[in-house]
Structure formats: structure tokens, C-alpha cells
Design an enzyme around this catalytic site. Structure first.
Site, PDB file in Angstrom:
ATOM      1  N   GLU A 181      17.358 -13.337 -13.945  1.00  0.00           N
ATOM      2  CA  GLU A 181      18.148 -13.192 -15.182  1.00  0.00           C
ATOM      3  C   GLU A 181      19.293 -12.206 -15.029  1.00  0.00           C
ATOM      4  O   GLU A 181      19.393 -11.230 -15.778  1.00  0.00           O
ATOM      5  CB  GLU A 181      17.224 -12.804 -16.339  1.00  0.00           C
ATOM      6  CG  GLU A 181      16.198 -13.886 -16.638  1.00  0.00           C
ATOM      7  CD  GLU A 181      15.388 -13.655 -17.904  1.00  0.00           C
ATOM      8  OE1 GLU A 181      15.182 -12.494 -18.273  1.00  0.00           O
ATOM      9  OE2 GLU A 181      14.958 -14.656 -18.507  1.00  0.00           O
ATOM     10  N   GLU A 384      11.778 -20.853 -15.800  1.00  0.00           N
ATOM     11  CA  GLU A 384      10.984 -20.195 -16.845  1.00  0.00           C
ATOM     12  C   GLU A 384      11.175 -20.972 -18.132  1.00  0.00           C
ATOM     13  O   GLU A 384      12.299 -21.324 -18.482  1.00  0.00           O
ATOM     14  CB  GLU A 384      11.436 -18.749 -17.099  1.00  0.00           C
ATOM     15  CG  GLU A 384      11.034 -17.775 -16.052  1.00  0.00           C
ATOM     16  CD  GLU A 384      11.332 -16.326 -16.441  1.00  0.00           C
ATOM     17  OE1 GLU A 384      11.280 -15.996 -17.642  1.00  0.00           O
ATOM     18  OE2 GLU A 384      11.624 -15.539 -15.530  1.00  0.00           O
TER      19      GLU A 384
END
Ligand code: BG6
Length: 485
Positions: A181, A384
Site C-alpha cells: 500500500e 487484499e
């Protein structure tokens, strides 16, 4: 269970699951491991932020110290993943197991050996390891030494680490993700958790309440872009078959109304939050809109001659992203922000939210996949996705997590739509395939897994594992390559 006769998922589609070291392993100080930034984050709960305490307080709970004991139980866990039919398993290497302080010259053999055992265990079952190199596990030693990614020195430490793992796992690992991320560092909390930048090192700081220092964050990001690009180059030199991806949060974002100012607000949001990092990591240079954004926010990136070339020569092979929710943008400053949104924005009146305020939007995943494929034309991985929810163990021991099955089924349906649209999707690894500690709140009760772990926020529970209803469901999904769901 929905049964279809055919599937559109490619034959070699990588179904699996994902975890991160600091949220699962525990064993935070054994076998030579150093302290990572996550190891100084206390527990918290929804609405009560975690804290960073630069000195570890023995009377305080630090979720990463115990995790779910995956460090000791990884064989049992991987066996369960195999039973579900996983084709891939995404996990992170905890940098501080390999370089405890971050600046050592030689890696810690016990750390290297541990992940070798994990990788071998995956390979034993034909599970493809998908390895995140840095997932909120920056060595605290480097924060103390140079304020972590704020400093250009970090590139050297990061590359030493990459060199050690790329060489050690050559021939065993094919897929790598550089920074988890990476675009979380657009927001102040990302500076801390993702970049390890901590200004007042002596003072406990609220995790969600970092001072807003865009100059520092974007300088840190510049160093991370360079680190990632140089890691790509190094990886290919060590093993030309290595495939390296970026990893971003994709927050599908819509204008709150068709009012043109909302549309412009949404465009600006998307550029910075969803595209900036990936534009650089995929196209190899800063996009044109970065200049005006930096000017508006008083950001001036210090770069060196040769940086442009480094970025150009280190672009990624594929794009991976997390997808949990969507958000809306408005130009009306009197409208309040959505409470659970990771990357800002306001509540979408058409969507429901999880108990943690994350707005559920399966169609946003189809949108995300098409948007990214359209813009970059690279293979994609959804690494994810999932529903953080409280689970109840019934008197007969069953855990009937139909809400989780529903959430995942709807997202799989939208991946199917995206594949029919023509998107090249390689993998799906739902988050927290085994229950683990929440990254944002530090709670055990925010569960994502197909496998239940007996551990609770009050410190009770023996870490034993139990299959949930979703375990058998996901097993059928994988066995039918997405046709049965
Ligand atoms: C992502 C992170 O932001 O979301 C994971 O990469 C994290 O580390 C996941 O666990 C879910 O968030 P949370 O806060 O529910 O654990």
C-alpha cells in the site's frame, strides 16, 4: 452455493490468501529479530486510536508481539491453506528478522532460514509464494538513525535487504511486491506506519493523529520510488525470471453529485490517491499533474541527477492492489467525511458499511479492475479484499460466517465481470485468510479469516485454529475455479 457450468477464470488463476508478518507471526523478539515500527504500536479499538510508544512499556498490549503465533505454527497454517486448495500464499518478510537494526552489513541467518522454511513448506504443497518485501515493518533502528524513509540513506539499507532475500530465495520465489500500500503515505498515518517517519521520537503519538507534513511524506515517497525501481533492476540481474509488482490501496471514488465541482474534486482525489504512485511505478516518471499539486501544497522534492533514469529503468511487471471499499468526493466542505474511510472522502448514500464503517461496494471492484487495466495495460492481482467482522462460535463449535461468504461471493462475481470485460487478472488473495490482528485498530475481534483463531482482545484464548463455514465454501470456489460459489 451458486453452481454454474463454466468459469471465465483462467486455468492457472492464482486463488489464495494473504497475511502480513507483523499481524500474524508474534515472536517479535526471538531468533535475533529487531524491533520494527509495528512492534511499538499499542492495541486500540474502533474509535480509539492505537499509539506509538517509542519505549516498550511492559504493562501495555502490543498486538504484533503475539500475533496469532504464526511464526511457530506456520506448518499447521499452510497445511490448512493447502486443504482449501490455495494456489498461492501472500505473506511478508519481516525486515527486522533479516536486518534487526536495518543497517547491519550481514543478514541474520536465523531470519533467512525461517522464511526459507516457510517458502519450502508452500512449495511442498505446490503453493506459489507471493512475497511482500515491506509491509509496515520498517526497522525502528532506522527511524532512530535517520528518520527512516525521510532520508535518502534508506535506499541503501533497503537494497541490502532486497539483495539478501533475492539471492537467498532465488529459484523458489517468482512473485515479489515491493511496498505494501505505497499510496497510504499520501495520508499522515502512512508516514508513520508505512514510512517509519516519526518526528518526536521520545513522545507517544496517536497512530491516526500524525502531524500533517506533506513535504516529509512526499520526500519519503520519492526515496521509496527510487528504492522500488532499483529493487526491480536488482531482482532482474539476480534472476531474470523474477516478476515484481507494486502494491497500492485502490479506493474506488465517485463524485458525490453530478455537480461539476464534485466531478473535479473527484478527479483531483483520484490523481493523487489512486494514480500518482502507480503512474510513477508503472510509467517510470512523475505525471504532469504532480507539479501543480506539489506547488499548491508547498512540496519541493529533493532529487539527484540520475533519479529520472532510475525511475525509468525500474518499472514494475504487474500491478497489485488492496480493495475493501469505495468513497465519494464533494466540493462542499460542510459535508462530513465517512468514518471508516482509509483515504478520505465522504459517505456514499447508496452503500452499506461494515461494523467498522468501511463502505461495501463489490461493483467498485469491477470498476477498479477496468480502470487500472485501461490506464496501465499490465496484468493485475487483487492481493487484499475481505470483510472484517465479529464471529460467533456456536455451542456446537460451528462458525457460520455467511456474511463473509456473501461479501466474498459478490466480489468474485465482479472479478468475473471484469475478466469478461477483458481485464487480465492473475490472482485473488483475500486478506487475513486466517484471523489475525487488525492493522488499523489492533483488535483480534476484527476477523477476516476462513480459519478462526482462538485469541481475544482481553488476552484470553489458546491460539488454536478452527475452520469456519467459509473454509468449505472457499475450497469449493477454488476447486471449481470460480464456477461454484
Ligand atoms: C490493509 C493492510 O490496509 O488493510 C493490511 O495492508 C490490513 O495490513 C488490511 O490488515 C485490513 O485493515 P484492518 O485495519 O482491518 O486490519
Amino acid at each position: 452455493m451458486i453452481k454454474k457450468n463454466t468459469t471465465v477464470f483462467p486455468e492457472n488463476f492464482m486463488w489464495g490468501g494473504a497475511i502480513a508478518a507483523n499481524q500474524a507471526e508474534g515472536a517479535w523478539n526471538v531468533d535475533g529479530k529487531g524491533i520494527s515500527i509495528s512492534d511499538i504500536c499499542t492495541g486500540g479499538k474502533f474509535g480509539h486510536s492505537k499509539k506509538i510508544t517509542p519505549i516498550i512499556d511492559e504493562n501495555t498490549f502490543y498486538p504484533s508481539h503475539e500475533g496469532i503465533q504464526h511464526y511457530y505454527r506456520f506448518k499447521e497454517d499452510i497445511k490448512l491453506f493447502h486443504e482449501m486448495g490455495f494456489k498461492t500464499f501472500r505473506f511478508s518478510i519481516n525486515w527486522t528478522r533479516i536486518f534487526p537494526n536495518g543497517d547491519e552489513l550481514e543478514p541474520n541467518e536465523a531470519g533467512l532460514k525461517h522464511y526459507e522454511d516457510v517458502i519450502d513448506e508452500c512449495l511442498k504443497y505446490g503453493i506459489e509464494p507471493l512475497v511482500t518485501i515491506s509491509h509496515y515493518e520498517v526497522p525502528f533502528g532506522l527511524t532512530k538513525k535517520c528518520n527512516s524513509w525521510e532520508s535518502r540513506e534508506m535506499i541503501t539499507y533497503f537494497l541490502n535487504y532486497c539483495n539478501a532475500i533475492f539471492n537467498r530465495y532465488k529459484g523458489k520465489v517468482k512473485y515479489w511486491l515491493t511496498f505494501n500500500e505505497i499510496n497510504s503515505a499520501i495520508e499522515p498515518m502512512g508516514a508513520l506506519l508505512n514510512q517509519g517517519i516519526l518526528n518526536d521520537i521520545k513522545k507517544p503519538t496517536l497512530f491516526m493523529d500524525q502531524p500533517d507534513e506533506p513535504q516529509q511524506r512526499f520526500q519519503g515517497l520519492h526515496h521509496m520510488f527510487l528504492g522500488s525501481a532499483l529493487a526491480v533492476k536488482m531482482a532482474k540481474e539476480i534472476d531474470p525470471s523474477y516478476q515484481i509488482g507494486n502494491m497500492m490501496i485502490y479506493m474506488a471514488s465517485y463524485p458525490l453529485t453530478p455537480q461539476p465541482d464534485d466531478v473535479i474534486a473527484n478527479q483531483e482525489y483520484n490523481r493523487i490517491n489512486n494514480y500518482l504512485c502507480t503512474d510513477i511505478q508503472v510509467k517510470g516518471s512523475y505525471p504532469y499533474y504532480a507539479k501543480s499539486y506539489f506547488k499548491k501544497h508547498g512540496i519541493s522534492i529533493k532529487s539527484e541527477p540520475g533519479d529520472d533514469e532510475i525511475l525509468r529503468n525500474g518499472t514494475v511487471d504487474f500491478i497489485s492492489f488492496s480493495y475493501y471499499m469505495s468513497t465519494c468526493q464533494t466540493s462542499d466542505s460542510s459535508i462530513k467525511g465517512g468514518e471508516g474511510n482509509i483515504l478520505g472522502g465522504v459517505t456514499n448514500p447508496y452503500l452499506n458499511a461494515s461494523d467498522w464503517g468501511w463502505q461495501i461496494d463489490p461493483k467498485g471492484l469491477r470498476y477498479a479492475l477496468n480502470d487500472l487495466y485501461d490506464r496501465y495495460n499490465l496484468p493485475l492481482m487483487v492481493v487484499e479484499n475481505g470483510l472484517g467482522a465479529k464471529d460467533k462460535v456456536e455451542d456446537d463449535g460451528a462458525i457460520n460466517d455467511d456474511y463473509r461468504i456473501d461479501y466474498l461471493r459478490q466480489h468474485i462475481e465482479q472479478m468475473e465481470e471484469a475478466i469478461k470485460d477483458g481485464v487480465n487478472l492473475l490472482a485473488y488473495t483475500p486478506w487475513g485468510c486466517i484471523d489475525l490482528v487488525s492493522a488499523s485498530t489492533g483488535e483480534y475481534s476484527k476477523r477476516y479469516g476462513f480459519i478462526y483463531v482462538d485469541r481475544h482482545d482481553d488476552g484470553t484464548g489458546d491460539f488454536s485454529r478452527k475452520k469456519k463455514k467459509s473454509f468449505e465454501w472457499y475450497k469449493k470456489v477454488i476447486a471449481s475455479n470460480g464456477a461454484i460459489r
